[in-house]
Design a protein around this motif. Structure first.
Motif, mmCIF file in Angstrom:
data_model
loop_
_atom_site.group_PDB
_atom_site.id
_atom_site.type_symbol
_atom_site.label_atom_id
_atom_site.label_comp_id
_atom_site.label_asym_id
_atom_site.label_seq_id
_atom_site.Cartn_x
_atom_site.Cartn_y
_atom_site.Cartn_z
ATOM 1 N N VAL A 40 0.864 -1.188 0.000
ATOM 2 C CA VAL A 40 0.000 0.000 0.000
ATOM 3 C C VAL A 40 0.898 1.235 0.000
ATOM 4 N N PRO A 41 1.244 1.751 -1.188
ATOM 5 C CA PRO A 41 2.122 2.918 -1.240
ATOM 6 C C PRO A 41 1.416 4.184 -0.748
ATOM 7 N N ALA A 42 2.202 5.182 -0.346
ATOM 8 C CA ALA A 42 1.627 6.489 -0.022
ATOM 9 C C ALA A 42 1.002 7.045 -1.302
ATOM 10 N N MET A 43 -0.129 7.709 -1.169
ATOM 11 C CA MET A 43 -0.839 8.242 -2.337
ATOM 12 C C MET A 43 -0.027 9.345 -3.013
ATOM 13 N N THR A 71 -0.756 11.401 -8.997
ATOM 14 C CA THR A 71 -1.092 10.514 -10.120
ATOM 15 C C THR A 71 -2.179 9.529 -9.715
ATOM 16 N N ASP A 72 -2.072 9.018 -8.486
ATOM 17 C CA ASP A 72 -3.078 8.061 -8.007
ATOM 18 C C ASP A 72 -4.457 8.713 -7.932
ATOM 19 N N PHE A 73 -4.497 9.927 -7.373
ATOM 20 C CA PHE A 73 -5.788 10.614 -7.258
ATOM 21 C C PHE A 73 -6.363 10.902 -8.650
ATOM 22 N N ALA A 74 -5.479 11.259 -9.582
ATOM 23 C CA ALA A 74 -5.942 11.549 -10.959
ATOM 24 C C ALA A 74 -6.521 10.280 -11.591
ATOM 25 N N ALA A 103 -8.946 8.581 -0.159
ATOM 26 C CA ALA A 103 -8.823 7.253 -0.758
ATOM 27 C C ALA A 103 -7.404 6.713 -0.628
ATOM 28 N N VAL A 104 -7.279 5.380 -0.739
ATOM 29 C CA VAL A 104 -5.967 4.743 -0.777
ATOM 30 C C VAL A 104 -5.931 3.719 -1.909
ATOM 31 N N VAL A 105 -4.734 3.475 -2.427
ATOM 32 C CA VAL A 105 -4.580 2.443 -3.454
ATOM 33 C C VAL A 105 -3.663 1.353 -2.917
ATOM 34 N N GLY A 106 -3.851 0.159 -3.415
ATOM 35 C CA GLY A 106 -2.984 -0.962 -3.029
ATOM 36 C C GLY A 106 -3.066 -2.030 -4.094
ATOM 37 N N GLU A 107 -2.251 -3.052 -3.901
ATOM 38 C CA GLU A 107 -2.286 -4.167 -4.847
ATOM 39 C C GLU A 107 -3.499 -5.045 -4.509
ATOM 40 N N LEU A 114 1.201 0.385 -9.402
ATOM 41 C CA LEU A 114 1.597 0.950 -8.103
ATOM 42 C C LEU A 114 2.814 1.850 -8.259
ATOM 43 N N ARG A 115 2.710 3.053 -7.722
ATOM 44 C CA ARG A 115 3.877 3.960 -7.719
ATOM 45 C C ARG A 115 4.449 3.935 -6.300
ATOM 46 N N HIS A 116 5.135 2.818 -5.995
ATOM 47 C CA HIS A 116 5.683 2.644 -4.639
ATOM 48 C C HIS A 116 7.080 3.246 -4.601
ATOM 49 N N ARG A 117 7.178 4.407 -3.977
ATOM 50 C CA ARG A 117 8.431 5.150 -4.013
ATOM 51 C C ARG A 117 9.499 4.496 -3.137
ATOM 52 N N LEU A 118 10.688 4.379 -3.678
ATOM 53 C CA LEU A 118 11.795 3.754 -2.935
ATOM 54 C C LEU A 118 12.123 4.570 -1.691
#
Ligand code: NAI
Ligand code: CS2
Length: 490
Positions: A229-232, A235-238, A250-254, A362-366
């Motif tokens: 579950v990356p931080a939003m 781009t995710d909101f768009a 909202a949140v996004v995840g796999e 997923l845009r999971h930032r390093l």
């Protein structure tokens, strides 16, 4: 054409049975989803959640309150297959942190009232590894930490998660009420036992009898939790807006999700097995597997990738050399340290993890994963590396990882780009880099002496220290391409 499944929320019941500490993205996309699905299927409305933030996040608490607590979770199998869930099971949000005016505990009274209500049978937590105030290597309470010292000085006005648990349990004991069960959902080894340690050690400093009561009466089951579950991001909101979801909470995840829980709930629990929660007698093998293979790989990508200015996990695993490194780390250095139930396919698990890391939605930032390395690396790399070395094996991937982490804590990548080092020990790292500069022979041992991070038995192994020094030199002189090419030849 996107394949979108939309699932509305169940009707709220106003019946709170669970208090959660740490209203972050993971709680909203993991525990709350299992509870929402349970409520939808069973119609049992007695397990509503009151969720509190103790450290920042007042805006989210108020934003959810303003919209009646409903929010959306987007579960992406990949960028074209998404399930959009509306969540209603969180029926109250509270804030007991420090507000902009420096005041602590705005809703603390309500929070404690919830926790001592006979209806509340379970308290769950996602407060990050550092939120337990434990020495990451030894698991002992950091009694000298100013936050814990404040809770010792003023136990009725607690600020930390352990402090709030102790005060609520003390009040239940005084009222003759049975204790709630405490379920940590953080990425810590033996997370239930560690939470128990923190709470008992703090309680003993207040009242030995209270510590004793907690030790004999309170259940702290362990759990393995897993969903990326990356931080939003904007781009995710768009992307959600394109799906007709305008939801700032909202949140996004796999799509993948796993929860393995030790079945120790004296006051009862939701019958959530039908939602896929695995109830077991011993969580430890699953926890260790996930922490060393999944989270260990994440941290390898985070430090090596961030040093090469790579942004996300997806970007990193688009490189064959990094995928080869993960494969070698997981199967040669992590898997051999695991004692799994018969029939567990660790090679298959490794392939599944590489597949999950390559989820293009997923845009999971390093940089998010790189946070709090001092709290994460003991359970992700170091305990396993010590076991491998004691077994007479080598750990070149872990040595490279540790070298990359030490270099990462300088706060400048290999291309000269600066970034903040977000870690409770960041000031300590800064002093070490200032003291030793580019003298790698002195810098690396100085870091290995950090016994809050490195088990002394590992720091004392010359071959490990030499491996880290050699990897550090190669990383700085040859860059990521070079160091990975050299490793793949050995
Ligand atoms: P987040 O940044 O969205 O939320 C962090 C939460 O922890 C916030 O509620 C914040 O107030 C709280 N917090 C931070 N420091 C604290 C402290 N010192 N005391 C009390 N509360 C504190 O992060 P997210 O994604 O919710 O992750 C939280 C934890 O959940 C992770 O540290 C990890 O242990 C666990 N987790 C996260 C996964 C993910 O993919 N995001 C997956 C599996 C576990
Ligand atoms: C990640 C974890 O930020 C991190 O440290 O490694 O949050 C990871 O995404 C989860 O543990 C996956 O379940």
């Amino acid at each position: 054409m996107k394949d979108v499944t939309r699932i509305p929320a169940a009707e709220p019941t106003g019946h709170i049975g669970i208090v959660h500490l740490g209203l972050g993205a993971f709680h909203r996309a993991h525990q709350a989803v299992y509870l929402e699905r349970y409520r939808l299927r069973s119609g049992d409305g007695t397990w509503g959640v009151s969720s509190a933030n103790l450290r920042g996040g007042v805006a989210l608490v108020d934003a959810l309150r303003d919209v009646g607590y409903h929010y959306h979770v987007a579960e992406y199998a990949d960028r074209d297959h998404v399930t959009l869930r509306e969540i209603g099971v969180v029926e109250e949000t509270l804030f007991s942190g420090r507000d902009a005016g420096g005041q602590w505990g705005r809703d603390l009274e309500v929070l404690l009232m919830r926790m001592i209500s006979p209806d509340t049978r379970l308290v769950t937590l996602t407060v990050t590894e550092k939120g337990y105030f434990l020495n990451p290597a030894s698991g002992e309470l950091l009694a000298d930490d100013p936050m814990i010292a404040a809770d010792i000085a003023e136990p009725q006005a607690p600020r930390t998660a352990p402090g709030i648990l102790v005060e609520a349990l003390a009040q239940r004991r005084e009222a003759g009420l049975p204790p709630f069960t405490v379920l940590s959902c953080d990425n810590m080894p033996d997370n239930g036992k560690r939470t128990r340690n923190a709470v008992i050690q703090l309680a003993e400093r207040r009242d030995a009898a209270l510590g004793e009561w907690i030790a004999t009466e309170v259940a702290f089951p362990c759990s393995m939790v897993d969903r990326i579950v990356p931080a939003m991001t904007e781009t995710d909101f768009a992307r959600l807006a394109e799906l007709g979801v305008d939801d700032p909470n909202a949140v996004v995840g796999e799509a993948f999700s796993q929860w393995v829980v030790e079945d120790d709930f004296p006051l009862g629990r939701p019958a959530w097995e039908a939602e896929g929660v695995e109830m077991v007698a011993d969580v430890a093998p699953f926890e260790t597997m996930k922490l060393r293979m999944l989270n260990g790989s994440h941290s390898l990508l985070a430090y090596l990738g961030a040093l090469d200015h790579i942004e996300t996990v997806f970007d990193a695993v688009s490189r064959d050399d990094l995928v080869a490194l993960l494969h070698r780390y997981m199967l040669d250095e992590a898997a051999p340290t695991l004692a799994m139930p018969a029939g567990t396919d660790l090679e298959g698990y490794a392939e599944q993890l590489l597949y999950r890391f390559a989820n293009d939605s997923l845009r999971h930032r390093l940089q998010q994963i790189a946070m709090d390395g001092s709290q994460k690396l003991p359970q992700r790399w170091l305990h396993g590396a010590l076991a491998r070395l004691e077994a007479g094996a080598e750990v070149p991937c872990t040595a490279l990882g540790v070298a990359a982490w030490i270099r990462y804590t300088l706060g400048v990548d290999l291309h000269g780009n600066a970034y903040p080092v977000d870690d409770p020990m960041a000031s300590r790292f800064k002093l070490l880099h200032e003291a030793h500069g580019e003298d790698v022979e002195a810098l690396v041992p100085a870091f290995l002496e950090l016994d809050a991070v490195f088990p002394p038995a590992l720091a004392g192994r010359a071959e490990f220290a030499e491996g880290v020094v050699a990897s550090y030199r190669r990383l700085v002189s040859e860059g990521l391409d070079g160091v990975l090419a050299t490793l793949s030849r050995n």
